[in-house]
Every structure is written in structure tokens, then in C-alpha cells.
Design a protein around this motif. Structure first.
Motif, short mmCIF file in Angstrom:
data_model
loop_
_atom_site.label_atom_id
_atom_site.label_comp_id
_atom_site.label_asym_id
_atom_site.label_seq_id
_atom_site.Cartn_x
_atom_site.Cartn_y
_atom_site.Cartn_z
N SER B 200 -23.73 -19.86 17.39
CA SER B 200 -24.82 -18.90 17.51
C SER B 200 -25.20 -18.36 16.14
O SER B 200 -26.39 -18.30 15.78
N CYS B 201 -24.21 -18.01 15.37
CA CYS B 201 -24.45 -17.46 14.02
C CYS B 201 -25.20 -18.47 13.18
O CYS B 201 -26.21 -18.16 12.54
N LEU B 207 -32.55 -20.46 11.84
CA LEU B 207 -33.88 -20.15 12.37
C LEU B 207 -34.50 -18.99 11.61
O LEU B 207 -35.69 -19.01 11.27
N MET B 208 -33.71 -17.98 11.34
CA MET B 208 -34.23 -16.82 10.62
C MET B 208 -34.62 -17.20 9.19
O MET B 208 -35.55 -16.64 8.62
N TYR B 209 -33.86 -18.14 8.64
CA TYR B 209 -34.22 -18.56 7.29
C TYR B 209 -35.61 -19.19 7.30
O TYR B 209 -36.42 -18.99 6.38
N GLY B 210 -35.87 -19.97 8.38
CA GLY B 210 -37.20 -20.54 8.53
C GLY B 210 -38.25 -19.45 8.65
O GLY B 210 -39.31 -19.49 8.03
N VAL B 211 -37.93 -18.42 9.43
CA VAL B 211 -38.87 -17.31 9.63
C VAL B 211 -39.14 -16.61 8.30
O VAL B 211 -40.28 -16.26 7.98
N ASP B 229 -28.09 -13.72 3.56
CA ASP B 229 -28.54 -12.59 4.37
C ASP B 229 -28.87 -13.05 5.78
O ASP B 229 -28.54 -12.37 6.76
N CYS B 230 -29.53 -14.21 5.88
CA CYS B 230 -29.87 -14.72 7.21
C CYS B 230 -28.64 -15.05 8.01
O CYS B 230 -28.55 -14.76 9.21
N LEU B 231 -27.67 -15.66 7.34
CA LEU B 231 -26.42 -15.98 8.03
C LEU B 231 -25.73 -14.71 8.49
O LEU B 231 -25.18 -14.62 9.59
N LEU B 232 -25.79 -13.69 7.61
CA LEU B 232 -25.17 -12.41 7.96
C LEU B 232 -25.85 -11.84 9.20
O LEU B 232 -25.18 -11.34 10.11
N ILE B 422 -43.37 -10.35 12.18
CA ILE B 422 -43.00 -11.77 12.20
C ILE B 422 -41.48 -11.89 12.32
O ILE B 422 -40.96 -12.69 13.09
N PHE B 423 -40.79 -11.07 11.54
CA PHE B 423 -39.33 -11.13 11.55
C PHE B 423 -38.79 -10.76 12.93
O PHE B 423 -37.89 -11.41 13.45
N ILE B 424 -39.39 -9.73 13.50
CA ILE B 424 -38.90 -9.26 14.80
C ILE B 424 -39.11 -10.31 15.88
O ILE B 424 -38.19 -10.65 16.64
N ILE B 425 -40.32 -10.85 15.93
CA ILE B 425 -40.59 -11.87 16.95
C ILE B 425 -39.71 -13.09 16.72
O ILE B 425 -39.12 -13.64 17.66
N GLY B 426 -39.60 -13.47 15.44
CA GLY B 426 -38.73 -14.59 15.11
C GLY B 426 -37.30 -14.34 15.55
O GLY B 426 -36.61 -15.23 16.06
N ALA B 427 -36.85 -13.09 15.38
CA ALA B 427 -35.47 -12.76 15.74
C ALA B 427 -35.25 -12.90 17.25
O ALA B 427 -34.24 -13.44 17.70
N PHE B 428 -36.21 -12.41 18.02
CA PHE B 428 -36.07 -12.51 19.47
C PHE B 428 -35.99 -13.97 19.91
O PHE B 428 -35.16 -14.35 20.73
N ILE B 429 -36.87 -14.79 19.32
CA ILE B 429 -36.84 -16.21 19.68
C ILE B 429 -35.51 -16.82 19.25
O ILE B 429 -34.88 -17.59 19.99
#
Lengths: 683, 683
Positions: B200-201, B207-211, B229-232, B422-429
Motif C-alpha cells: 500500500s505504501c 501514485l502520489m509522485y505522479g500526482v 515525501d511521497c513515500l512517507l 489536485i493533491f487531495i483528489i489524487g490522494a483519494f484515488i
């Protein structure tokens, strides 16, 4: 794992790097700086953990040894004395065992023209760091600031005692006052607590002032020591804490009146001592001469005393009332966890509320505990009662032993002790005389009005039981900024050690030497051989005079009891009599709102709960004998007693009384309290 | 009573006096300065009290509303969601209601050439004041430092969560793991917790790095945002906390296996997430390019992970063992107060010990809780068991609701939020996909080896139950110094809100939609219609293959169970079999020391306690069927089973098993677990 030595070397390396101008690149140097700061923070955090671990170890050792002592029925050393011994041992180890650190944390000096700000922003090569004001330090101790990390870490901010450790102890004391005997001796307890503490404070203060003058004469005094400081010492050292004695009394089931007097006095005089010391500190005479008596400042101090005391009392009572109402009108008792959590939160909020309003949280918490025990307790479910009792019991236990361990530790970890032989000896003599002046004259005056005289042996025991403990220590450690306060603190510590170990250890022998009865069943009191019985049964001038005295001494209490029984308890708990009967008809709507259906079901239950409260003392029964008999006119809406059988025809306070007195056709003469109806012949 | 306005005017006056050079005399000016500092300290103390009072009010409201909800059987909003709502409301009030202060506490700037020291000495007109380092603040926020006193007061140091609030929650989770079902699904739980969290991490991180790259492209990114940071963020947000779901499962008595899987996973993945985030933070690649993969740094991080995890595990286990030994070899159970206090202290000491050694206290506390529940609990007296359970329960309850209230508050009181759509929506996905990648593939692989397959509806429910809560919040708020971390924190907060309110509220409908059975009696499991029964009863290739699979999948556990039952439990508790029989004769002396007389008395008691532990699952019984039947040779010192009647002739593990299986002549065939002896025909 990080070692202090390694991090120090790293920091040294950093400093050298900077000094020599080497820069490995902007990001990495700031990264190293960050690492250095982080490592310091980590190191500090680790030291915090170690210091708390030290205390946990102390407490664990104490618990195991307490068990061992209980197992072997050792009574000469109570758990508090034990905790102090372990604290001492660990203190020695920390003081002489741990390495002192110096050098790397040499404080940086920065001049400010103005007054000190709460927050400071420091610019370090472009980065900003925030500093908060910790406190003032005297010039002579600057080099000591970073002397010994470990000692600093185990030295707590004195406010920890007042904000975290004392509240559970004091709340538990209030919550567990044995109501019956407490209220039976209420007048005496109040006298000892208020008048006695004031007398003690004044006498000790003046004696110590003499001692201080003597010290000045022989050149033993290095700095100023004002009269107000002496009075403060008197207030601080007047807070008695006979934990050891009471524990032994409890275990041996010693005389319950004596227990009530000692316990009640110690609980209330803690409150008085705190507020007294605050008012003495608030005594700020205008003008240069602090030795002259400034009437304005004096009355201001008295005003502060009364204001803080009554304000804290109100806070505590109000929270108790609110909790009682909440637990009465919700069905929270179906959920013990919720109920216990709420109970805990509301009791804690008393403390915070009082502190937020500028009163004394600890005093508020005391009265909250008393109010909770009196009202809220009746509304809790059975499981919540035991849960809340156990919760506060364990918090009290841990907090108390923690403070006593800390006391032992403080003898070695506190870095500003000032031991002066003359002052110490003078203090011991002063507290002895102060206690004597507190107990004997007051007992004499109280005995003029009391039914059960306080015998000589009781007075000697009370004199003997003037142990000092947590409260005196906390008050003394609160402010140790000046020379005089440091000397007072060191002396207080020694006094606590001596009284807890020596006096506390001598309790059991003293009990037998003074012939104070033990193995008393609290429910059997008063013993049938008590002269109250004889007086009641006889006729004649003695009994009449006795009657009149008893009536006067109990008038205030009688008033309170009626008010409480007829109005407060029905409003705040499910007990009767129903407000619909006791309130005038104009408040009918209010009465109906406040009366729950349980009132009618709970009449049975009420009796058992109230029996703790309803006195079994001769004089009060006589008073109630009066009330009962003249009930037709004097008790408002009380219904007249028509017969012994038809309970419904009597007012519920009468029923309460009768039930508690165990009235029945067969139990009329055995106890002094049962003579209500035969008195009809006397009145 | 002091008002902030009055004290500010006083200070202003002071400043004016100083500025105009008026001096009323050396002593009185310094006295005024002292008063000014004291008043500030008082003011600060009062604000602290008010801020704590705010939280108590929040908790009280929450408790009362919880009661109301329970009373009305409201299930769409759990207490944690409720606490957040109240926190939100109060946060709005504080943010827009309380006046902002500025001016008088304008920070003083002082330049330092070197690095920041922990302690600062400031010289103010001859008096020295001590300041302690609070932390670094970014230049852009300097003017905000004293913006709003009230908001600052209700903003806690993030370490408060890890040092005070999380330990009781995590300990209670460990202490209350329903052992039977937990161990029955141990393999799956470990897989979900370790592998699943890592997967999951990794997936969320990438994915977040892509975002983030996308954001940079469209110019939405204001500052640096590294891959680490994204991994964190991935690690932080992988910590699930399905409190709401589990509470509803508990209430409705939903399927116990599903409960065990969810609960076990959430408890262990909290531990994994903490350590994972620490190791990611510890990933410090050398060199300028932080995007390049640095193998050394990577393996160092892995080492840190393993080191911290195993170290914390050992700490927790060791403390559990020590407490078990102490409670076993002392008669502390005669004194429930002492026993409970000791139990509490030792559990707390785990935390401090781990922190002092550089490990993670929270993880240690988890394993301590599990160990205590497994060993120490058996040694406690009945009263201590309930006391300790209740104590930890109330602490857990208060701490958990406190954190959730704080979460609601933090939305408005935290002054450094960065909301990026963008970050928030990306995070939910990302969390949706991450959860799917976590649950479905792992379930597929686990099902290859599991007896009770994890059905599709279970998998969907697990997918749905990925709520985030206290742990994710605490990990996110731990470090909010940089732009990226602030954005991560703000997003985490929103994710927590959404999952707790929306997903949590949809649990009950989801349960019915997925046809997951409720109203299950945990003691009846597995249901008779389970195919294990059929397999056991039948002969033939299917059952044999089934046998072999079951044996393999349970081998590790079987090993552990024998070791635990035959050695660990007898050493640490009063349970049998007596060490004198199981240990080789060379250790005879040791065995005699460690065996208490109760072992022989407690055989009866043992059965009940162990029945929680002894599995009723078909495969394990089959395994034990093997052990029992081939007992003559394989189980060392086990005595051979000669008859069903002579219990003394059997080894105690066999007796334990038989008793738990409810063996008797009459109960042989009704349950899948009862087929030990008939299997003699099969073997």
C-alpha cells in the motif's frame, strides 16, 4: 542507539567545521545543522524517558516492598516512608553516580534593554529558532545551569505538584470522608482546621522570626529574611498530613471519632494552608518598611483569603451539583464506562475551572470530592460506583507515592539546599509548640460545648499525629528563588522526613501507651457505656442543661441537615421526600420537573444510603426528638405522626430517621439513639 | 480576577515608564518587573487551563451525545466521528471568535553566529532569564508567532500524541485482542499487516509522485516535494484505524473471522506504519541527487525498520514476561490495588524503556499488551483483572475521543494548512487503489493456503473498511515544518474526515448489502455447516490432501503452540504441565524453582483460560489428532493415553485439548473438532 558522548563529539565536530570555514555545500551543512538540533532533541527526549523510568522503578520497588510489609504485618514503616527511603537511595546514586556535563551547552548571553519577553526569536545564520521563557536564575548559579543533565531532568517544575499530583490525592481525600463521623464532629473539625491552622501559623511564624533574629545576631544569616517569610513558613509547615497515622488507625480499627477528627482536620487544613500561603504572599505592603504593619495590605490579604477560599468552595460545589444533575436526569448508569468517564472529566474540570478563574484548583477539587460523595455517588450505578472508586484510588495511590519518592530524591537532586542548624532546631521546637498551642487550648474550648469530650489521651494522640507530608512539601517547593525560601524548603524537607519516619513509626506504640481503643466496629458506635446513654435516661437538671447545650451546639447542623435532606438531596438525587410535597405549590411545575419516578421507588434504598449520614449521636437524636414531637407546627409540610404503623402518614425525614434508628416495637432501649419516643415524657 | 486586557495595559504602562526613564526606586521597579513577569506567567497558566477546559467540554459533550445515540440506537455516527464534529464546531468558534493579539509580544531578534543552543541566557538590565529552545519556524511565518494566543494554546506539541495519547489506545488494542480468532487467522493478519502495508505504501507513494509531477506541470506546486515525501505519505496514510467499523461489528456480533482479520490488521499495521515512516525518514542518501536510488541508504533504512521493529517487540515481550514473573511469584493478588498499580506501572515502563533505547514506544506497548493478556492476565486475581481492564478501558476511551476531538479542532486551529485540490483528489484515488492492491491480491494468495477461504464479500468489506484515524493523523502531524509535509497533513486530515464520517456511516448498510452474517455467537464458531466438518468425516483423497495442506499451513503455529503451552506458560503462569515433567532432568532444580504449587491445583482453572486460546478449527484439531495418537513416541515426556477415564495418565496438553474439546463419552460427533479418537481409524 545514541550515546551522549557520541552526540557531543558530533557537535564538537560541527563547531570545528564551522570555525574552520569548511562548507560541504549549502544543503548538506544546513542538513547537518538540522541533524545536530534533532540529535539534541532526541537526546533530551531520551533523558526525559530515563528520568520518568527512574520514578517508575522507585514506585515499583515501593509497591513490592509494601506487599512484603503487609505480608509480614510490618507497621513501623508506612508506604510513604518507604517511598521516601527509596527516593533517597536513588537520589544518592544520581547525585554522586551520574557524570556532570559541562562545556557544550555553555549558555549564550544576549543583552536586552527591556523586560524579558515570553518568546524569543533567535537568528542563527539565516534560520529562525523560537525560544520560550523558562524563568529567572540568580547570577550566582549561572555556571550551574547545565551542570548535571540528569539532575535537571529529574527536577520537576513545582507546578507539576499542584497541577497533576496533588489533585488526585486531595480529591480522593474528599471523596472518601467517612461522612457519619465527619459530620458528627464537624464543628470541632472546622475549628481545628481554620482556627487551629491560623494559630499554628501565627505562633510558628513568630517563633521563627525570633530564631531568625538570633541567627542574624550570631552572624549565621547570609541574606534577607523577612517577617512575611517567617509567616509563610508558618503557613506552609502547618499543613499536616498524617497519612501514616491514619493508615494504621484504619488497619487497627482505632477509635472512629479520633480518626474522624484527625482525617477531617488534615484534609481541611491542607486547603486552609494553601490559601493562607497565597494570601501571605499577596501581602504587599506599600512603602519601604516591610516590618511595619500595613493595615490596608493586611485586610487585602484577609480579603484574598476569604475570596479564594469561598470562590474555590463554590467552584467545587457547583461542579458537584452539575454532575449530580447530569447523572440524575440521564440514563447514563446503563453505561458504566461512559458514566465513569464523565465523572472523571467533570471532577477534573473543577480543577481547571478554578485555576482559570484565578482560584485554587486543589481546594476546589476537595469540595468537589465532598459534594460528589454526598450527591453524585447516589446517582451512579453500582458498577460505576466501584469503577470510579477504584479509578481514583489507584490515581491517588500512584500520585502519593510518587510525591514521597520525589521528596526523598529531592534531598540530593535539589541543587539549592541551605541547611542552617539553628534554623532547623528552631523549626522543630516551633512546630512542637505550635502544635501544642493548636491542639490543647482549642480542645479545651471545644469540650465546653461537646457532648463527647475530647479526652486527654485523644488530645495527646492528636498532638503526636502532627506529621507533615505532601502538601507542606509542595507549598515549600513552589517558590525557591530566594535565600529565605531555599532555607525554608530544606528545613521543611527535614521536618517531613523526621515526622514521617520517627513519629509515624511510633504510632502503634503510642496508641497502646495512650490506651486508645482499637478493634472498634464503626457501626456500633457510640459504645453503650458512653455517658450519653446515662444522661439521656435520667431526668433532672443535668440532663436539661445537657439538652440545652446539645441543642445549641447542633442548631447549625440541624438547619443544614433539614435543608439538605428536604431540598438539596431531592433536587440532586433520586432520594425523597419528593419535591412535590416539600416545595410550596407555586413551584409545583419546577418540583414536577425535578422529581424523577425513582423517588417513589427508592424510598427503601434511601434509608441505607442515608444511614451513613444520619447521625447516631445522642445530642442530635435529642434534637430530632424535638423536631419529631413538635412536628405538627414547626416542620412546614410535614404530615403529623399518627401511628407507628402507618408509615405513609409520616413525613419522609421522620421515616428516614426512624428507619435509621431501627425503630420497631422491639428495639427501643438498647442504644442511646433510640429514645425518641420515650422522650415524649420529658418534653 | 485578571483580564488579559488589564494585564496588557499594565505591561504597556511598564514599557512607557521605562521608556520615559521614570524610576520609582530600585526595589519597586524590579518588583514591578517581577510582577509583570508573574502576571504573564499567571496569564499563560490561565490560558492553559482554559484550553484544557475546552477539551474537557468537548469530551463531555461527546459522552452525553454517545449516550443519547446508544439510547436511540443510532449507528450511522460513531463516537469518534461525533468527537470530530464537536471539535470542528469548537475550532470554528476559536478561530473566528477569539480576538487575535499582536503587538506586545513582538519577538525580539538576536543574532547568533553559531548553531542554536538548547538553553539561552538573556541579560535584561542585570537580571538573567533562562530560555529553552522550542523549535524552528519558517521565515514566512514569523509575524504569525504571536498572532492568536488562544489558537496557540490549543495546539499541542505533536509529541504529546506519541507520548501520552497513543500508548493507552494501542496498549488497550493489544490487551484486548480476542486471542482465539486472532491466532486462528494469524498468518493472514501478519500478511495483511506487513506485506499489505508495504504494498500500500509503495503504490500510494508512486501514485502520489505522479500526482506531484502533474502538479508541477500545471504550476500548482510552490515548493519542493521529493519522492521520499511521497513515500512517507504512503506510509502515513496506510495506517488504517477502522474503529467505527469494529464498533459496529461488535455491537451487531458480525462474523468473528472478519472481525479478527480487520482488528488484527489494523492493530499491527499501525505498528508497521510507524516504523516504516521512521525508516523512510531515516533514508538519507548521500550526494546531491535525491531522486537516484541509493542502495546503501535503502538497505540502511531496511535495517532501521527491522532493528526498530524487533527491538520494540523485544522490549514489549520482555516487560510482559517480567510482569508475569513478578505477579506469579509474589502474593500480590491478595492486594488488588497494589497489583493493578504494578501492572499499570510496568506497562507504562515498556513505553519509556523503548523510548530511552531509541526504539518506538508505541510498538513496544502493543506487544507488551499482547504479552500481558497472554501471560500476566492469568496470574492476576479476579478483582485485579477487572480493575486493570476497566482502568485501561477508561484511559483508552478518553485518549481516543480526545484525539478525534483534536482532529476536528485542528482543521481550524492549525495555522499552516495547504489545501491543493489536485493533491487531495489524487490522494483519494491513490488510497482507493492502494487498498485494492493491498486486499485483493493478498487475499487470493492467502486463500491458496487457508482452510476457511476469505470470501469475496469479506474482501469487499475489508476493502471498504479502510478507514483512517488516530495513527495516520499523529504520524502526519509529527513533522509539519516543510511545505510538502504541511500539504500532506492537510490532505490526511480531510481523508480521515471523509472515511470516518462517510465510510464509517455506511458500514451497517454495507454489511447487509454484502450479506455478511451478524448475530454470531463467538463460541459457536465454526458453524456446523462449514465444510471442515464434511472433510473431516469423509475418507478419501480429498480429505488426505486437505489433511496435508492443513498440516503445512499450521506447522509454524503448531510449533509455537507446543512451545508456548509446554514451556512458556508453565514458566510465566501457574498453568501446567508442570515444568518438572516437561524439562529434561538436568534442569530439575530450575524446574522446581519455577513451578508453583498452584500448578497442580489449577489444572481445572487452566482449561477455562486456555479455551480462549485453544483453537476449535478443524485443521488444528486434526494436527492435534496426530499428536495425540502418535503421542507414544513423538511428544517427549508425554505419558501415553491409556484410557479415557484415567486423566492423570495423560499429558496435560492432551488433557487441555480434550477438556476444551468437551470430550466425554457422549459428545463425540457433533462438532468438527471432536473427531480425535475416531480418527484412529484413519491414521
Amino acid at each position: 542507539m545514541q550515546l551522549p558522548v557520541r552526540s557531543r563529539l558530533l557537535l564538537l565536530l560541527l563547531l570545528l567545521l564551522r570555525a574552520s570555514g569548511l562548507r560541504a555545500g549549502e544543503r548538506s551543512s544546513s542538513a547537518m545543522e538540522e541533524i545536530a538540533t534533532e540529535k539534541e532533541a532526541e537526546e533530551s527526549h531520551r533523558q526525559d524517558s530515563v528520568s520518568l523510568l527512574t520514578f517508575i522503578l522507585l514506585l515499583t520497588l515501593t509497591i513490592l516492598t509494601i506487599w512484603l510489609f503487609k505480608h509480614r504485618r510490618v507497621r513501623f514503616l508506612h508506604e510513604t516512608g518507604l517511598a521516601m527511603i527509596y527516593g533517597l537511595i536513588v537520589g544518592v546514586i544520581l547525585r554522586y553516580g551520574s557524570p556532570s556535563s559541562s562545556g557544550h551547552d555553555k549558555p549564550f548571553s544576549c543583552s536586552q534593554e527591556d523586560r524579558p519577553f515570553t518568546t524569543l526569536l533567535v537568528n542563527v545564520s539565516g534560520k529562525f529558532f523560537e525560544y520560550t521563557l523558562k524563568g529567572e536564575i540568580s547570577p550566582g548559579k549561572i555556571h550551574n545551569v547545565e551542570q548535571n543533565d540528569m539532575l535537571r531532568k529529574v527536577t520537576f517544575d513545582p507546578e507539576v505538584f499542584f497541577n497533576i499530583l496533588l489533585p488526585p490525592i486531595i480529591f480522593h481525600a474528599g471523596y472518601s470522608l467517612k461522612k457519619r463521623h465527619f459530620f458528627r464532629n464537624l464543628g470541632s473539625i472546622l475549628a481545628y482546621a481554620f482556627l487551629g491552622t491560623a494559630v499554628s501559623c501565627f505562633i510558628i511564624g513568630n517563633l521563627m522570626y525570633g530564631v531568625v533574629k538570633l541567627m542574624k545576631l550570631v552572624g549565621q544569616l547570609s541574606d534577607k529574611f523577612y517577617y512575611t517569610d517567617c509567616l509563610l513558613f508558618g503557613a506552609v509547615i502547618s499543613a499536616t498530613d498524617p497519612v501514616t497515622v491514619l493508615a494504621i488507625f484504619n488497619e487497627l480499627h482505632a477509635d472512629v471519632d479520633l480518626y474522624a477528627l484527625l482525617f477531617g482536620e488534615s484534609v481541611l487544613n491542607d486547603a486552609v494552608a494553601i490559601v493562607l500561603s497565597s494570601s501571605i504572599v499577596a501581602y504587599q505592603p506599600t512603602g519601604e518598611n516591610t516590618h511595619a504593619f500595613d493595615a490596608t495590605a493586611f485586610f487585602k490579604s484577609v480579603g484574598v483569603f476569604l475570596g479564594i477560599f469561598s470562590g474555590s468552595f463554590m467552584m467545587g460545589a457547583v461542579t458537584g451539583v452539575v454532575t449530580a444533575l447530569v447523572t440524575k436526569f440521564t440514563k447514563l448508569h446503563c453505561f458504566p464506562l461512559l458514566e465513569t468517564a464523565l465523572f472523571f472529566l467533570m471532577s477534573w474540570s473543577t480543577f481547571l475551572l478554578a485555576e482559570a478563574c484565578g482560584f485554587t484548583g486543589v481546594v476546589a477539587v476537595l469540595f468537589c470530592g465532598i459534594a460528589q460523595a454526598h450527591y453524585t455517588y447516589n446517582n451512579l450505578s453500582v458498577e460505576s460506583r466501584s469503577r470510579s472508586k477504584q479509578l481514583f484510588e489507584v490515581l491517588h495511590f500512584l500520585a502519593e507515592n510518587f510525591i514521597f519518592s520525589y521528596m526523598g530524591l529531592a534531598l540530593f537532586t535539589f541543587q539549592k539546599h541551605i541547611f542552617s542548624p539553628i534554623f532547623i532546631i528552631g523549626a522543630f521546637i516551633a512546630i512542637f509548640l505550635g502544635r501544642a498551642a493548636h491542639i490543647y487550648p482549642l480542645s479545651f474550648f471545644l469540650n465546653l460545648g461537646r457532648r463527647h469530650k475530647i479526652n486527654w489521651n485523644f488530645q495527646h494522640m492528636m498532638m503526636f499525629s502532627g506529621l507533615r507530608g505532601a502538601m507542606a512539601f509542595a507549598l515549600a517547593i513552589r517558590d525557591t528563588a530566594t535565600y529565605s525560601h531555599q532555607m525554608m524548603f530544606s528545613t521543611t524537607l527535614l521536618i517531613v522526613f523526621f515526622t514521617v519516619w520517627i513519629i509515624g513509626g511510633g504510632t502503634t506504640p503510642m496508641l497502646s501507651w495512650l490506651n486508645i481503643r482499637v478493634g472498634v466496629d464503626p457501626d456500633q458506635d457510640p459504645p453503650p457505656s458512653n455517658d450519653s446513654f446515662q444522661v439521656l435516661q435520667g431526668d433532672g437538671p443535668d440532663s436539661e442543661r445537657g439538652n440545652r447545650t446539645k441543642q445549641e451546639s447542633a442548631w447549625l447542623f440541624r438547619l443544614w441537615y433539614s435543608f439538605d435532606h428536604n431540598y438539596l438531596k431531592p433536587i440532586l438525587t433520586h432520594s425523597g421526600p419528593p419535591l412535590t410535597t416539600t416545595l410550596p405549590s407555586c413551584c409545583g411545575l419546577l418540583a414536577r420537573c425535578l422529581t424523577t419516578p425513582q423517588v417513589y421507588d427508592n424510598q427503601e434504598q434511601l434509608r441505607e444510603e442515608d444511614s451513613d449520614f444520619i447521625l447516631n449521636d445522642g445530642d442530635l437524636t435529642l434534637t430530632y426528638g424535638d423536631t419529631t414531637i413538635t412536628a405538627n407546627g414547626s416542620s412546614g409540610s410535614c404530615t403529623a405522626p399518627t401511628s407507628l404503623d402507618g408509615r405513609k402518614t409520616k413525613s419522609s425525614s421522620e421515616e428516614a430517621l426512624e428507619h435509621d434508628l431501627g425503630m420497631g416495637d422491639n428495639e427501643v432501649t438498647s442504644r442511646g439513639t433510640r429514645l425518641v419516643f420515650p422522650l415524649e415524657d420529658n418534653a
